[in-house]
Design a protein around this motif. Structure first.
Motif, PDB file in Angstrom:
ATOM      1  N   ALA A  16       0.835  -1.201   0.000  1.00 14.77           N
ATOM      2  CA  ALA A  16       0.000   0.000   0.000  1.00 14.77           C
ATOM      3  C   ALA A  16       0.867   1.247   0.000  1.00 14.77           C
ATOM      4  O   ALA A  16       2.039   1.225   0.392  1.00 14.77           O
ATOM      5  N   HIS A  17       0.261   2.341  -0.453  1.00 15.38           N
ATOM      6  CA  HIS A  17       0.916   3.652  -0.458  1.00 15.38           C
ATOM      7  C   HIS A  17      -0.097   4.689  -0.002  1.00 15.38           C
ATOM      8  O   HIS A  17      -1.224   4.721  -0.499  1.00 15.38           O
ATOM      9  N   CYS A  18       0.308   5.516   0.939  1.00 17.83           N
ATOM     10  CA  CYS A  18      -0.551   6.570   1.478  1.00 17.83           C
ATOM     11  C   CYS A  18       0.194   7.895   1.350  1.00 17.83           C
ATOM     12  O   CYS A  18       1.259   8.065   1.939  1.00 17.83           O
ATOM     13  N   GLN A  19      -0.359   8.810   0.607  1.00 21.27           N
ATOM     14  CA  GLN A  19       0.358  10.038   0.241  1.00 21.27           C
ATOM     15  C   GLN A  19      -0.495  11.271   0.511  1.00 21.27           C
ATOM     16  O   GLN A  19      -1.604  11.388   0.012  1.00 21.27           O
ATOM     17  N   THR A  20       0.051  12.188   1.296  1.00 25.52           N
ATOM     18  CA  THR A  20      -0.538  13.511   1.469  1.00 25.52           C
ATOM     19  C   THR A  20       0.566  14.510   1.180  1.00 25.52           C
ATOM     20  O   THR A  20       1.355  14.857   2.069  1.00 25.52           O
ATOM     21  N   THR A  34       8.185  21.985  14.193  1.00 25.99           N
ATOM     22  CA  THR A  34       7.809  20.650  13.739  1.00 25.99           C
ATOM     23  C   THR A  34       8.505  20.312  12.425  1.00 25.99           C
ATOM     24  O   THR A  34       9.242  21.122  11.863  1.00 25.99           O
ATOM     25  N   GLU A  35       8.245  19.111  11.928  1.00 20.63           N
ATOM     26  CA  GLU A  35       8.743  18.723  10.615  1.00 20.63           C
ATOM     27  C   GLU A  35       7.913  19.381   9.510  1.00 20.63           C
ATOM     28  O   GLU A  35       6.796  19.823   9.756  1.00 20.63           O
ATOM     29  N   ASP A  36       8.453  19.438   8.287  1.00 26.63           N
ATOM     30  CA  ASP A  36       7.619  19.810   7.146  1.00 26.63           C
ATOM     31  C   ASP A  36       7.531  18.693   6.108  1.00 26.63           C
ATOM     32  O   ASP A  36       6.844  18.819   5.099  1.00 26.63           O
ATOM     33  N   VAL A  37       8.182  17.553   6.375  1.00 30.16           N
ATOM     34  CA  VAL A  37       8.066  16.372   5.522  1.00 30.16           C
ATOM     35  C   VAL A  37       8.415  15.139   6.344  1.00 30.16           C
ATOM     36  O   VAL A  37       9.248  15.199   7.260  1.00 30.16           O
ATOM     37  N   SER A  38       7.750  14.023   6.056  1.00 32.39           N
ATOM     38  CA  SER A  38       8.094  12.753   6.703  1.00 32.39           C
ATOM     39  C   SER A  38       7.775  11.604   5.771  1.00 32.39           C
ATOM     40  O   SER A  38       6.920  11.715   4.884  1.00 32.39           O
ATOM     41  N   THR A  39       8.498  10.511   5.960  1.00 33.09           N
ATOM     42  CA  THR A  39       8.210   9.270   5.241  1.00 33.09           C
ATOM     43  C   THR A  39       8.240   8.131   6.247  1.00 33.09           C
ATOM     44  O   THR A  39       8.976   8.176   7.239  1.00 33.09           O
ATOM     45  N   ALA A  40       7.446   7.107   5.993  1.00 31.52           N
ATOM     46  CA  ALA A  40       7.405   5.982   6.929  1.00 31.52           C
ATOM     47  C   ALA A  40       7.102   4.694   6.183  1.00 31.52           C
ATOM     48  O   ALA A  40       6.426   4.699   5.141  1.00 31.52           O
ATOM     49  N   LEU A  41       7.591   3.605   6.731  1.00 32.72           N
ATOM     50  CA  LEU A  41       7.248   2.259   6.274  1.00 32.72           C
ATOM     51  C   LEU A  41       6.475   1.593   7.404  1.00 32.72           C
ATOM     52  O   LEU A  41       6.969   1.512   8.533  1.00 32.72           O
ATOM     53  N   VAL A  42       5.263   1.144   7.099  1.00 39.61           N
ATOM     54  CA  VAL A  42       4.375   0.583   8.115  1.00 39.61           C
ATOM     55  C   VAL A  42       4.048  -0.863   7.774  1.00 39.61           C
ATOM     56  O   VAL A  42       3.700  -1.179   6.620  1.00 39.61           O
ATOM     57  N   ARG A  43       4.156  -1.733   8.761  1.00 43.42           N
ATOM     58  CA  ARG A  43       3.719  -3.117   8.600  1.00 43.42           C
ATOM     59  C   ARG A  43       2.371  -3.280   9.301  1.00 43.42           C
ATOM     60  O   ARG A  43       2.183  -2.820  10.436  1.00 43.42           O
ATOM     61  N   PHE A  44       1.438  -3.929   8.622  1.00 43.56           N
ATOM     62  CA  PHE A  44       0.107  -4.149   9.186  1.00 43.56           C
ATOM     63  C   PHE A  44       0.001  -5.546   9.775  1.00 43.56           C
ATOM     64  O   PHE A  44       0.791  -6.447   9.454  1.00 43.56           O
ATOM     65  N   GLY A  45      -1.001  -5.708  10.630  1.00 45.94           N
ATOM     66  CA  GLY A  45      -1.183  -6.984  11.297  1.00 45.94           C
ATOM     67  C   GLY A  45      -1.382  -8.141  10.337  1.00 45.94           C
ATOM     68  O   GLY A  45      -0.972  -9.274  10.613  1.00 45.94           O
ATOM     69  N   GLY A  46      -1.998  -7.869   9.194  1.00 47.80           N
ATOM     70  CA  GLY A  46      -2.211  -8.900   8.194  1.00 47.80           C
ATOM     71  C   GLY A  46      -1.009  -9.169   7.325  1.00 47.80           C
ATOM     72  O   GLY A  46      -1.064 -10.032   6.434  1.00 47.80           O
ATOM     73  N   GLY A  47       0.079  -8.427   7.540  1.00 50.50           N
ATOM     74  CA  GLY A  47       1.310  -8.647   6.795  1.00 50.50           C
ATOM     75  C   GLY A  47       1.597  -7.630   5.719  1.00 50.50           C
ATOM     76  O   GLY A  47       2.729  -7.555   5.222  1.00 50.50           O
ATOM     77  N   THR A  91       3.900   2.383   2.482  1.00 46.43           N
ATOM     78  CA  THR A  91       4.658   3.611   2.635  1.00 46.43           C
ATOM     79  C   THR A  91       3.680   4.747   2.929  1.00 46.43           C
ATOM     80  O   THR A  91       2.576   4.791   2.383  1.00 46.43           O
ATOM     81  N   VAL A  92       4.090   5.648   3.809  1.00 44.51           N
ATOM     82  CA  VAL A  92       3.269   6.808   4.172  1.00 44.51           C
ATOM     83  C   VAL A  92       4.139   8.048   4.006  1.00 44.51           C
ATOM     84  O   VAL A  92       5.192   8.158   4.641  1.00 44.51           O
ATOM     85  N   VAL A  93       3.707   8.968   3.149  1.00 42.96           N
ATOM     86  CA  VAL A  93       4.457  10.188   2.865  1.00 42.96           C
ATOM     87  C   VAL A  93       3.580  11.389   3.175  1.00 42.96           C
ATOM     88  O   VAL A  93       2.450  11.490   2.677  1.00 42.96           O
ATOM     89  N   ASN A  94       4.098  12.301   3.998  1.00 41.47           N
ATOM     90  CA  ASN A  94       3.383  13.534   4.347  1.00 41.47           C
ATOM     91  C   ASN A  94       4.297  14.722   4.085  1.00 41.47           C
ATOM     92  O   ASN A  94       5.444  14.745   4.548  1.00 41.47           O
ATOM     93  N   SER A  95       3.785  15.715   3.373  1.00 43.46           N
ATOM     94  CA  SER A  95       4.614  16.852   2.995  1.00 43.46           C
ATOM     95  C   SER A  95       3.776  18.108   2.863  1.00 43.46           C
ATOM     96  O   SER A  95       2.608  18.052   2.465  1.00 43.46           O
ATOM     97  N   VAL A  96       4.382  19.251   3.193  1.00 45.58           N
ATOM     98  CA  VAL A  96       3.790  20.554   2.857  1.00 45.58           C
ATOM     99  C   VAL A  96       4.727  21.313   1.922  1.00 45.58           C
ATOM    100  O   VAL A  96       4.691  22.528   1.837  1.00 45.58           O
TER     101      VAL A  96
END
Length: 385
Positions: free
Chosen positions: A164-168, A227-240, A244-249
């Protein structure tokens, strides 16, 4: 304790706290729509600015304006209080409303820390009493598109979610951060991971279920903020599934996007501040029967994500005396992930669900006291000013 369970058909008395842009542009229109249908009435508004609350009441046809929340709660005894103030005020105002017997619908981000959220949850009514409860405004998980895709994934029609990819990725200039409470830990709570991307994060969690661990990075690349003005993350879910989660202004080409690759199809949502059925796309894997794929793409009548869509469900929960979605543990999950994202980024560690609790510095502040991220201690001159 007052709930709507004792009068399931009477009109719900609602009040708005904070009369700024989000109240006038989103909350009041949603409340007015239900009021026009006869199920609700807006009885009061509260703001510390006398002129602002007077204008809000005059423009919105609200009969009573106040500058004191306690007085409004005592005199008007609303059933529902909509909190539209900056995040640093959410805990105190939500607790006051709950103690007065009112349900609460609070704008995101919910509160500045998990400690604050747990303090609010402790003030909610018991399940067998039917509330009152405090629900967070996470309107992107409401509406026909999100409901349809949630059902397809939950029923296993698309197969197991894998990637999955989650982008804001939005754009905010220096003028945006000239507002005194923005970009500060003590007043805004966090940067784009907290104040902007939490909507898409919440929707991703609503679709994929519980997360198990996160590994993140954050930067302060452009803006002169705490605070930050950008972040990236890798998330593992319970189902496996991995996401990636990207947040930026910092992104001139603004977009909000979620993509989920399942075993039998890819689901993609592309929009900016709200979505309808046309913003979703489902691409079947090779070999999926055409008739089955066509059924997946039939979203039914279009109900866009909106404050109104969530408010309708919240009011239904009030009338039934049932805990609403986006409250309690269901409302906490997004804040817990955002908190874990910050801890991971600022400590260079992997953070697992459930790791952050009382005694952890990130439990009480999203910066966690981390060097380079925590606010600088006040000087003697500043403290004496």
């Amino acid at each position: 304790m007052r709930t709507s369970r004792d009068a399931p058909t009477r009109r719900i008395r609602a009040a708005v706290v904070g009369t700024g842009a989000i109240a006038a542009g989103s909350h009041l229109p949603a409340l007015a729509a239900l009021a026009a249908e006869g199920g609700l009435e807006v009885v009061a508004a509260v703001d510390v600015d006398t002129g602002a609350v007077q204008r809000f009441c005059a423009d919105g046809g609200v009969p009573h304006g106040y500058t004191d929340l306690g007085r409004m709660l005592a005199e008007q005894r609303p059933d529902l209080v909509c909190i539209c103030t900056p995040p640093t005020l959410h805990r105190e105002q939500t607790v006051a409303a709950l103690r007065a017997g009112a349900w609460v619908w609070c704008e995101k981000p919910p509160v500045p820390s998990l400690a604050d959220f747990d303090a609010v949850e402790a003030e909610e009514g018991q399940e067998d009493d039917g509330g009152p409860y405090a629900s967070i405004v996470f309107q992107h998980r409401f509406g026909s598109g999100a409901r349809h895709v949630r059902r397809l994934i939950a029923d296993g029609a698309l197969g197991r979610p894998l990637v999955a990819h989650c982008q804001t990725t939005w754009y905010r200039d220096a003028a945006y951060y000239a507002v005194p409470w923005r970009g500060r830990w003590d007043t805004e709570g966090g940067g784009p991971a907290m104040g902007h991307g939490i909507h898409q994060t919440d929707l991703l969690l609503d679709l994929l279920g519980p997360w198990s661990e996160v590994r993140a990075m954050a930067g302060r690349l452009v803006h002169d903020v705490q605070t930050e003005d950008v972040s990236t993350a890798l998330v593992r879910f319970g189902g496996g599934a991995l996401a990636t989660v990207v947040n930026s202004v910092l992104s001139p080409d603004e977009v909000s996007r979620i993509r989920i690759d399942c075993e039998r199809a890819t689901v993609e949502l592309t929009h900016l501040y709200g979505h309808g059925n046309d913003n979703w796309r489902i691409t079947p894997a090779p070999g999926v029967p055409a008739g089955e794929a066509a059924a997946w793409r039939d979203f039914g009548p279009d109900v866009p994500s909106s404050h109104l869509a969530q408010l309708r469900e919240l009011v239904a929960s009030m009338r039934a005396g049932q805990r609403p979605r986006s409250s309690g543990a269901d409302g906490r999950t997004s804040l817990e992930l955002v908190t874990a994202l910050y801890k991971s980024a600022f400590t260079d560690t992997t953070v697992r669900a459930g790791d952050i609790g009382p005694g952890d510095p990130f439990y009480t502040a999203l910066h966690g006291g981390a060097p380079g991220w925590a606010p600088a201690p006040a000087t003697y001159e500043e403290a004496s000013a």
